[in-house]
Motif scaffolding. Structure first.
Motif, short mmCIF file in Angstrom:
data_model
loop_
_atom_site.label_atom_id
_atom_site.label_comp_id
_atom_site.label_asym_id
_atom_site.label_seq_id
_atom_site.Cartn_x
_atom_site.Cartn_y
_atom_site.Cartn_z
N GLU A 1 0.82 -1.21 0.00
CA GLU A 1 0.00 0.00 0.00
C GLU A 1 0.86 1.26 0.00
N ALA A 2 1.97 1.21 0.71
CA ALA A 2 2.83 2.40 0.82
C ALA A 2 4.29 1.99 0.82
N VAL A 3 5.12 2.97 0.53
CA VAL A 3 6.57 2.81 0.59
C VAL A 3 7.12 3.89 1.51
N CYS A 4 7.91 3.49 2.51
CA CYS A 4 8.53 4.46 3.41
C CYS A 4 10.01 4.56 3.05
N ILE A 5 10.41 5.71 2.51
CA ILE A 5 11.80 5.96 2.13
C ILE A 5 12.54 6.43 3.38
N VAL A 6 13.48 5.61 3.88
CA VAL A 6 14.15 5.89 5.16
C VAL A 6 15.37 6.78 4.92
N GLY A 7 15.12 8.07 4.70
CA GLY A 7 16.20 9.04 4.54
C GLY A 7 16.01 9.90 3.31
N LYS A 8 16.26 11.19 3.45
CA LYS A 8 16.12 12.14 2.34
C LYS A 8 17.06 11.80 1.20
N GLY A 9 18.27 11.31 1.52
CA GLY A 9 19.25 10.99 0.49
C GLY A 9 18.74 9.96 -0.50
N ILE A 10 17.94 9.00 -0.06
CA ILE A 10 17.39 7.98 -0.95
C ILE A 10 16.37 8.60 -1.90
N TRP A 11 15.57 9.50 -1.35
CA TRP A 11 14.57 10.17 -2.20
C TRP A 11 15.25 11.07 -3.23
N GLU A 12 16.37 11.68 -2.87
CA GLU A 12 17.12 12.49 -3.83
C GLU A 12 17.64 11.63 -4.98
N ALA A 13 18.07 10.40 -4.69
CA ALA A 13 18.54 9.49 -5.74
C ALA A 13 17.40 9.11 -6.68
N ILE A 14 16.24 8.83 -6.10
CA ILE A 14 15.07 8.51 -6.94
C ILE A 14 14.68 9.70 -7.79
N TRP A 15 14.75 10.91 -7.21
CA TRP A 15 14.39 12.13 -7.93
C TRP A 15 15.34 12.35 -9.12
N ARG A 16 16.62 12.12 -8.91
CA ARG A 16 17.59 12.29 -10.00
C ARG A 16 17.30 11.32 -11.15
N TRP A 17 16.92 10.09 -10.80
CA TRP A 17 16.61 9.11 -11.85
C TRP A 17 15.36 9.51 -12.63
N ARG A 18 14.39 10.03 -11.89
CA ARG A 18 13.12 10.37 -12.53
C ARG A 18 13.19 11.66 -13.33
N TYR A 19 13.81 12.68 -12.76
CA TYR A 19 13.76 14.02 -13.36
C TYR A 19 15.09 14.50 -13.91
N LYS A 20 16.11 13.67 -13.81
CA LYS A 20 17.43 13.98 -14.38
C LYS A 20 18.02 15.29 -13.84
N ARG A 21 17.72 15.60 -12.63
CA ARG A 21 18.28 16.79 -11.98
C ARG A 21 18.26 16.60 -10.47
N GLU A 22 18.95 17.50 -9.78
CA GLU A 22 19.00 17.44 -8.31
C GLU A 22 17.68 17.95 -7.72
N LEU A 23 17.41 17.47 -6.54
CA LEU A 23 16.22 17.90 -5.79
C LEU A 23 16.43 19.31 -5.26
N ARG A 24 15.55 20.23 -5.62
CA ARG A 24 15.66 21.60 -5.12
C ARG A 24 14.98 21.73 -3.76
#
Length: 327
Positions: free
Chosen positions: A234-257
């Motif tokens: 049902e949900a995914v808990c990303i344990v740390g902002k750094g992991i979400w930044e990596a996913i963001w880079r893969w999805r949007y090809k840029r750094e998380l602002r």
């Protein structure tokens, strides 16, 4: 006859006065003879007493002087010792410093803490002797926790978040995700007992996340999406902002602002594992639980985790009620 009687009487009176005078003179002479003799005897007693007292003192002192009599032939004392030379006492006075009551005591600074040397990228060959950590996943879970990668202690133990400084199991309990605090070796029971599971965005072990490259971490995104799509939590808990930044880079090809991020539930468009016939899993980003993450205080971490724990409790109750309803 009468004249003879008067003459006799005057003679007797004259004789009486002479006798009286003679007695007085004798008394005075007697006093003169005996009083000086008494004083002389007393003085003799005193002198004899003083002589008895002072005679040994004078004798002792004379004996002491005799011991230190100087012999001019060899320059020594009579006892054979060289005469002691007295060191003249210095009469120089020390200058007194004026008292300054306003001077504060000097406090030595505490030793500076030794800074931890930051890690650098390390290739997979350095820790290839360590086994990758197995995922604890099952279909239709309430949530899946996503970590960065196994640390050395975790890889050696073979259980998730095994380092004593890691707060994962503590926050899992304090937020309400689990009714009791579990131990790392109980990670295998998460799917069966609490409908939760564990995985990582990078499988290989390392000392810390700094030994992974950004490209390597981001490249783990499609593998993660595939796992979520397969098990459909049902949900995914990303344990740390750094992991979400990596996913963001893969999805949007840029750094998380800065304006692109906040902890907690993410926008609905950020669901993971979306596929035909399934809308995907909601995404909650929590703080890192690593002991090396000091940017967020423990109380702040608990505040970030609390809403997710409350949601997990609610979903567990709802599932329990649905399973118990007559069908």
């Amino acid at each position: 006859m009468e004249s003879r009687t008067q003459t006799k009487t005057s003679e007797e009176v004259k004789m009486s006065e002479e006798v009286k005078t003679a007695l007085q003179k004798a008394t005075v002479e007697a006093q003169g003879l005996f009083e000086p003799q008494i004083e002389t005897e007393m003085q003799r007693e005193d002198e004899s007493t003083e002589e008895v007292k002072t005679e040994p003192i004078e004798s002792t002192f004379a004996t002491s002087l005799q011991r230190f009599r100087h012999d001019e032939t060899n320059g020594t004392t009579s006892s054979g010792q060289l005469p002691a030379t007295l060191t003249p006492r210095s009469t120089r006075k020390r200058k007194r410093e004026p008292l300054n009551l306003d001077v504060k005591p000097t406090v030595s600074p505490s030793p500076a803490k030794k800074r931890r040397t930051p890690s650098k990228y390390t290739g997979p060959e350095v820790f290839e002797h360590l086994s990758p950590l197995n995922d604890t996943l099952a279909p239709n879970l309430i949530c899946i926790f996503v970590g960065t990668n196994p640390g050395i202690r975790t890889a050696e133990a073979g259980h998730a978040y095994a380092h004593p400084s890691n707060m994962f199991w503590k926050l899992l309990h304090s937020s309400g995700c689990t009714p009791v605090r579990l131990k790392p070796e109980q990670d295998v029971d998460l799917p069966r007992l609490y409908s939760m599971g564990n995985t990582n965005i990078v499988s290989r072990p390392s000392k810390d996340a700094a030994q992974l490259s950004k490209a390597e971490t981001s490249a783990g995104t499609p593998i993660l999406e595939m796992k979520i799509r397969k098990f459909r939590s049902e949900a995914v808990c990303i344990v740390g902002k750094g992991i979400w930044e990596a996913i963001w880079r893969w999805r949007y090809k840029r750094e998380l602002r800065k304006g692109d991020f906040e902890y907690g539930w993410q926008a609905d468009r950020e669901r993971m594992g979306v596929c035909e016939g399934w809308e995907g899993a909601r995404v909650f980003v929590s703080s890192s639980t690593s002991g090396l993450s000091a940017s967020t205080k423990p109380a702040e971490k608990e505040a970030i985790w609390k809403p997710f724990g409350e949601w997990v409790q609610q979903r567990r109750r709802e599932r329990s009620e649905a399973d118990g309803a007559p069908g």
